[in-house]
Design a protein around this motif. Structure first.
Motif, PDB file in Angstrom:
ATOM      1  N   VAL A 129     -16.576  -5.691   0.006  1.00  0.00           N
ATOM      2  CA  VAL A 129     -16.194  -4.971  -1.045  1.00  0.00           C
ATOM      3  C   VAL A 129     -14.445  -4.704  -0.502  1.00  0.00           C
ATOM      4  CG1 VAL A 129     -15.958  -2.506  -1.975  1.00  0.00           C
ATOM      5  CG2 VAL A 129     -17.912  -3.599  -1.410  1.00  0.00           C
ATOM      6  N   LEU A 130     -13.734  -5.178  -1.494  1.00  0.00           N
ATOM      7  CA  LEU A 130     -12.196  -5.361  -1.089  1.00  0.00           C
ATOM      8  C   LEU A 130     -11.421  -4.390  -1.585  1.00  0.00           C
ATOM      9  CD1 LEU A 130      -9.913  -6.943  -0.036  1.00  0.00           C
ATOM     10  CD2 LEU A 130      -9.956  -8.409  -1.720  1.00  0.00           C
ATOM     11  N   SER A 131     -10.434  -3.748  -0.788  1.00  0.00           N
ATOM     12  CA  SER A 131      -9.390  -2.859  -1.544  1.00  0.00           C
ATOM     13  C   SER A 131      -8.068  -3.322  -1.180  1.00  0.00           C
ATOM     14  CB  SER A 131      -9.597  -1.352  -1.287  1.00  0.00           C
ATOM     15  OG  SER A 131      -9.232  -1.158   0.176  1.00  0.00           O
ATOM     16  N   LEU A 132      -7.273  -3.150  -2.152  1.00  0.00           N
ATOM     17  CA  LEU A 132      -5.719  -3.770  -1.774  1.00  0.00           C
ATOM     18  C   LEU A 132      -4.641  -2.679  -2.301  1.00  0.00           C
ATOM     19  CD1 LEU A 132      -3.720  -6.046  -1.474  1.00  0.00           C
ATOM     20  CD2 LEU A 132      -4.126  -6.698  -3.837  1.00  0.00           C
ATOM     21  N   GLU A 133      -3.693  -2.422  -1.282  1.00  0.00           N
ATOM     22  CA  GLU A 133      -2.637  -1.210  -1.701  1.00  0.00           C
ATOM     23  C   GLU A 133      -1.239  -2.568  -1.350  1.00  0.00           C
ATOM     24  OE1 GLU A 133      -2.831   2.217   0.053  1.00  0.00           O
ATOM     25  OE2 GLU A 133      -4.810   2.392   0.049  1.00  0.00           O
ATOM     26  N   ARG A 134      -0.411  -2.448  -2.476  1.00  0.00           N
ATOM     27  CA  ARG A 134       0.836  -3.251  -1.904  1.00  0.00           C
ATOM     28  C   ARG A 134       1.990  -2.134  -2.632  1.00  0.00           C
ATOM     29  NH1 ARG A 134       1.984  -8.373  -0.673  1.00  0.00           N
ATOM     30  NH2 ARG A 134       3.386  -8.844  -2.525  1.00  0.00           N
TER      31      ARG A 134
END
Length: 207
Positions: free
Chosen positions: A98-103
């Motif tokens: 399970v992947l989460s990404l914040e940019r």
């Protein structure tokens, strides 16, 4: 008359020199920082690094093109570690990543005192004097930064048991090549899975 020898470059050699200068330039104007990585895992790591696994977005995570770039980079690293990707439409994988990404981009702020005033005095046998110096910061605003954070949780699909969790954060100047999604994704995921599964609870800096 004195003749000075000179170096004649072929077109190919000139092109190679120009390319080398172009590659070297970003390293001068676009410094990069290390990737900060923290990992946690279950005491028994025997189930890690094998079987089928599928990368999926965390709850609330936008499944857009930028996310897919990072998801593909995560899958490449998992494959390198010994996992295999399930056949599309036939299997969802024994495990799920399970992947989460914040940019986000931001503009750092300098101190609130761009002008400094200094007063200096001197006395002695030959007279005295007082001088006032004014210093003004003319360097301009700090360069814009890009901050990226990713988190991956590997779970057993059937039981939902967490086997491994990892987080990575990375900040670079906006004009750095690594601020671009493909290069940044490759660097961050490589750092995140370096020495997999890693020391549980330890935070490391990967250059």
């Amino acid at each position: 008359m004195t003749y000075r020898p000179f170096l004649r470059l072929s077109g190919k050699a000139f092109s190679l020199l120009a390319l080398a200068a172009t590659v070297a330039l970003p390293g001068c104007v676009s410094p990069v920082g290390p990737v900060e990585v923290t990992r946690f895992h279950a005491p028994d790591v025997a189930m890690l690094g094998g079987g089928t696994i599928h990368v999926e977005p965390a709850e609330g995570q936008a499944d857009d093109m930028e996310f897919r770039t990072y998801a593909n980079a995560v899958m490449r690293e998992l494959t390198r570690l010994g996992y295999s990707e399930p056949i599309p439409g036939q299997d969802t994988g024994e495990q799920v990543a399970v992947l989460s990404l914040e940019r986000h981009r931001y503009q750092p702020q300098r101190g609130s005192n761009p002008v400094s005033v200094g007063v200096g005095g001197s006395t002695g046998s030959y007279g005295s004097g007082v001088g006032v110096g004014v210093g003004i910061d003319l360097s301009g605003p700090p360069p814009e930064q890009v901050d990226t954070k990713i988190a991956v949780t590997i779970m057993e699909r059937a039981s939902g048991r967490h086997l491994w969790e990892g987080r990575a954060s990375f900040t670079v100047r906006a004009d750095s090549p690594l601020a671009q999604t493909p290069l940044g994704a490759a660097k961050m995921t490589e750092a995140l899975f370096k020495g997999f599964p890693g020391e549980s609870g330890e935070t490391i800096l990967v250059k």
